[in-house]
Design a protein around this motif. Structure first.
Motif, PDB file in Angstrom:
ATOM      1  N   ARG A 163       0.972  -1.229   0.196  1.00 54.27           N
ATOM      2  CA  ARG A 163      -0.010  -0.151  -0.029  1.00 54.27           C
ATOM      3  C   ARG A 163       0.972   1.112  -0.110  1.00 54.27           C
ATOM      4  NH1 ARG A 163      -5.609   1.579   1.483  1.00 54.27           N
ATOM      5  NH2 ARG A 163      -5.816   3.226   2.888  1.00 54.27           N
ATOM      6  N   GLU A 183       1.514   5.550   8.719  1.00 52.08           N
ATOM      7  CA  GLU A 183       1.283   4.534   9.827  1.00 52.08           C
ATOM      8  C   GLU A 183       0.019   4.093  10.343  1.00 52.08           C
ATOM      9  OE1 GLU A 183       4.029   5.227  12.940  1.00 52.08           O
ATOM     10  OE2 GLU A 183       5.529   4.415  12.140  1.00 52.08           O
ATOM     11  N   GLY A 217      -2.082   2.900   7.075  1.00 52.38           N
ATOM     12  CA  GLY A 217      -1.580   1.453   6.735  1.00 52.38           C
ATOM     13  C   GLY A 217      -0.808   1.491   5.502  1.00 52.38           C
ATOM     14  N   GLU A 245       2.651   1.312   3.678  1.00 55.68           N
ATOM     15  CA  GLU A 245       3.896   0.678   3.927  1.00 55.68           C
ATOM     16  C   GLU A 245       5.037   1.648   3.413  1.00 55.68           C
ATOM     17  OE1 GLU A 245       3.673  -3.790   2.928  1.00 55.68           O
ATOM     18  OE2 GLU A 245       1.828  -2.858   2.376  1.00 55.68           O
TER      19      GLU A 245
END
Length: 276
Positions: A2, A41, A44, A46
């Protein structure tokens, strides 16, 4: 993965970020990785792709240094003068830096014919040979030149930033779609669903305002050639990170989980060849 495929960092200097005018006073400050990481964070992600906001090699070096210090900055879109006679030396200088994925110039600030100059086209070919992508930052009135450009640059990995900044505040979409469509027919051209709220009325927009433009982007490019980008921190002018993201999230919720995964990360991962 993501991925937030489009955001910026800077240490504010009025002489360097001179494009931040009086209407943008709220972003006249530093924006560093520590400011962005909590959002990634929380929602979600990365990683992200850091994109140049200043036309200098110093900017490219600055972003690469940040990427070296922060593993979650998965890629950098730097700046170089594509038409320069020194381009080959500049590319040699960065040879081997795996975080440098591509380049961008502020084409929106230049006349449409700028991108059709012989030395610019030659420079783009050099990028292609070296495996670098190119981000196309333009306004709708540049799209006829963009069409000519992509016709001359078959199979180069190109991506149109911010869907070419449609005139959302004016509610205009017909001419924009008409000019974008033949470009989208080239399967090597991608597009970023980014920067849309700042093309609307900053203080009076909703998800419904943006939906027609995102729907057209999906129709023209399909999920495998669309990638989400927050355009943080410029997007802060029109709303919070969460509000900007939610507009795209809610739209992609209508897609299959596989299609949504492309828009929210897989497309960017493949386009920029990002490593986990």
């Amino acid at each position: 993965m993501r991925i937030d495929a489009h955001q910026h960092f800077w240490e504010y200097d009025p002489s360097r970020q001179d494009w931040i005018d009086d209407n943008m006073k709220s972003i006249r400050r530093d924006f560093k990785p520590g400011d962005l990481q909590p959002y990634l964070e929380e929602f979600g992600f990365e990683g992200c792709v850091a994109v140049q906001a200043e036309e200098s090699l110093r900017e490219t070096d600055y972003l690469l240094d940040l990427a070296d210090q922060n593993n979650w900055i998965k890629g950098v879109v730097g700046w170089t003068d594509i038409g320069s006679n020194r381009l080959s030396q500049v590319l040699e200088q960065y040879h081997g830096n795996k975080k440098l994925k591509g380049f961008r110039e502020i084409l929106q600030a230049k006349p449409p014919q700028y991108m059709l100059r012989e030395n610019f086209l030659r420079g783009l070919k050099s990028l292609q040979v070296k495996g670098y992508t190119y981000d196309i930052l333009v306004y709708p009135w540049h799209l006829s030149a963009v069409l000519e450009l992509v016709t001359k640059c078959e199979e180069h990995a190109l991506v149109i930033d911010h869907l070419a900044k449609p005139l959302i505040k004016d509610g205009e979409w017909k001419e924009w779609k008409k000019n974008l469509q033949p470009i989208a027919e080239r399967e090597f051209v991608y597009a970023k669903v980014s920067g849309l709220a700042t093309e609307a009325d900053w203080n009076n927009w909703s998800e419904e305002t943006l939906m027609p433009y995102i729907e057209i982007a999906l129709e023209l490019f399909g999920p495998k050639r669309l990638m989400f980008g927050s355009d943080w921190p410029v997007s802060q002018l029109a709303g919070s990170y969460e509000k900007i993201l939610q507009a795209v999230e809610n739209f992609t919720d209508s897609l299959s989980s596989e299609e949504k995964s492309w828009v929210m990360g897989k497309t960017a991962t493949e386009f920029y060849k990002l490593e986990k």
